[in-house]
Write an enzyme that holds these catalytic residues in place. Structure first.
Site, short mmCIF file in Angstrom:
data_model
loop_
_atom_site.label_atom_id
_atom_site.label_comp_id
_atom_site.label_asym_id
_atom_site.label_seq_id
_atom_site.Cartn_x
_atom_site.Cartn_y
_atom_site.Cartn_z
N GLU A 89 0.95 -0.82 0.56
CA GLU A 89 -0.19 -0.04 0.26
C GLU A 89 0.62 1.16 -0.05
O GLU A 89 1.86 0.92 0.77
CB GLU A 89 -1.30 0.12 1.51
N CYS A 330 -2.15 1.77 8.18
CA CYS A 330 -0.93 0.70 7.70
C CYS A 330 -2.16 0.04 7.26
O CYS A 330 -1.48 -1.01 8.46
CB CYS A 330 -0.02 0.76 8.40
N1 SAH Z 1 7.50 0.00 11.26
C1 SAH Z 1 8.45 1.12 11.13
C2 SAH Z 1 7.88 1.85 10.32
C3 SAH Z 1 5.80 1.70 9.25
S1 SAH Z 1 4.81 1.29 11.11
C4 SAH Z 1 8.46 2.16 12.42
O1 SAH Z 1 7.84 0.91 13.74
O2 SAH Z 1 7.87 3.06 12.77
C5 SAH Z 1 4.43 3.66 10.99
C6 SAH Z 1 3.88 3.96 12.31
O3 SAH Z 1 1.77 4.08 12.05
C7 SAH Z 1 4.58 3.33 14.00
O4 SAH Z 1 4.95 4.51 14.34
C8 SAH Z 1 3.17 2.64 13.80
O5 SAH Z 1 3.62 2.10 15.38
C9 SAH Z 1 2.52 3.58 13.49
N2 SAH Z 1 0.56 2.56 13.36
C10 SAH Z 1 1.13 1.31 13.40
N3 SAH Z 1 -0.43 0.92 13.56
C11 SAH Z 1 -1.12 1.68 13.62
C12 SAH Z 1 -2.75 2.20 13.73
N4 SAH Z 1 -3.46 1.57 14.10
N5 SAH Z 1 -2.86 3.31 14.19
C13 SAH Z 1 -1.50 4.72 14.61
N6 SAH Z 1 -0.51 4.16 14.63
C14 SAH Z 1 -0.15 3.14 13.85
#
Ligand code: SAH
Length: 340
Positions: A89, A330
């Site tokens: 995505e 995501c």
């Molecule tokens: N793996 C990396 C980048 C991808 S996740 C990381 O962990 O930073 C990007 C961000 O979105 C991260 O801060 C993650 O914790 C957050 N995230 C994941 N699921 C989410 C959700 N359902 N709502 C809001 N933020 C979320």
């Protein structure tokens, strides 16, 4: 897989030298690919036919495809099909300062954060560099507008695909190519310490965001499996080291989970840990998904948390919510597709 969109300028220069050609052919190639957006090499008029044939023999030009587009006012989300039929995505967010795109770095993710939709489906493979570059190219082509900033916050852990991600950053940052300024590129990591140490030694002025999401080690271990390998203490030490080395402010991401990490005492504890560091905290309203039991904190709780950090002299912002109507958490679009 020797895709031409995976190659940095230095790599293209090496290639041209290896076939006895001048290095500047690399710049010409980059201009065709990223400025003129001419994917048909027959039209590269300033490169001789005989060299064009060599390039064609050596590199592939294939691109993934956007197969689904969901839109609301400020957000568009794309499902992209890769050449081996895997899906990822990308999300476009329209800010008043320009268009920003959130790119994926892996097919699935192995970091296992309990609140995250992407992590429900395990990593299948890393993305190749061209598969990240193409997220930018395909979206720019589709909307016929420029993208001015990139966040590597989609599916996957970018530092778990270090080399391809760094090459991706070099390519989109190249002044003769897509030319997105390093200060407009943000890499978000759950805290893979050894790779953070490598990153701080690279001469790249990108922004680093750390998914902290907890105010103490025990809580973080419950939410993020990675914390059992790289503890919060060591992570905070590494953030300090990163700031000292790069002289750059680091973003701390903190997703607000109702009744889990959003109490005033968590804010106080967080302020204590971050005291005196050149960081700012970005509070993220949680995007609820159907599969996971976590709920978003209510607005007043987020405001109390925010005020507590402010009172304790921590720079803090609340992330604007984008696209909650279009499964923007995501991984939601992909998991829908995979589970269909
Ligand atoms: N793996 C990396 C980048 C991808 S996740 C990381 O962990 O930073 C990007 C961000 O979105 C991260 O801060 C993650 O914790 C957050 N995230 C994941 N699921 C989410 C959700 N359902 N709502 C809001 N933020 C979320």
């Amino acid at each position: 897989m020797n895709n031409i969109y995976s190659k940095t300028k230095e790599e293209l220069e090496c290639y041209f030298e290896s076939i006895g050609e001048k290095k500047f052919k690399a710049t010409q190639t980059i201009e065709w690919l990223y400025q003129k957006r001419e994917a048909n090499i027959d039209n590269w008029t300033n490169i001789k036919k005989e060299i064009r044939e060599k390039i064609q023999d050596h590199f592939t030009f294939e691109m993934p495809k956007i197969i689904k587009r969901e839109q609301d006012k400020l957000t568009e989300k794309y499902l992209i099909e890769l050449n081996d039929s895997q899906h990822i995505e990308a999300v476009l967010m329209r800010h008043d300062y320009g268009n920003s795109v959130c790119v994926s770095s892996q097919v699935g993710c192995n970091m296992g954060c309990v609140f995250c939709e992407s992590g429900r489906l395990k990593k299948i493979r890393n993305l190749e560099t061209y598969e990240m570059v193409s997220q930018i190219l395909l979206i720019e082509e589709l909307i016929n507008e420029r993208i001015s900033s990139v966040v590597i916050m989609g599916i996957g852990e970018p530092l778990d695909n270090y080399e391809n991600v760094i090459n991706f950053i070099k390519i989109i940052n190249d002044a003769k190519g897509i030319a997105i300024g390093a200060r407009h590129i943000t890499l978000s990591t759950c805290g893979l310490i050894p790779k953070m140490k490598e990153l701080m030694n690279l001469p790249l002025q990108i922004n680093l965001a750390i998914s902290l999401h907890a105010s103490n080690n025990d809580l973080r271990s419950k939410l993020m499996k990675v914390n059992k390998v790289y503890s919060m203490n060591d992570l905070v030490d590494t953030i300090k080291e990163y700031i000292n080395k790069t002289n750059r402010r680091v973003t701390i991401e903190y997703v607000m989970l109702n009744n889990v990490n959003d109490k005033i005492e968590h804010a106080v504890e967080l302020a204590h840990i971050l005291h005196g560091l050149n960081v700012y905290v970005n509070l993220i309203p949680y995007n609820e998904t159907n599969h996971l039991e976590f709920k978003k904190s209510n607005q007043s709780q987020i405001m109390k948390f925010y005020d507590t950090l402010k009172k304790n002299k921590i720079n803090v912002t609340i992330r604007k919510e984008f696209g909650s109507k279009i499964s923007a958490a995501c991984g939601q679009l992909r998991s829908k597709e995979v589970e269909k």
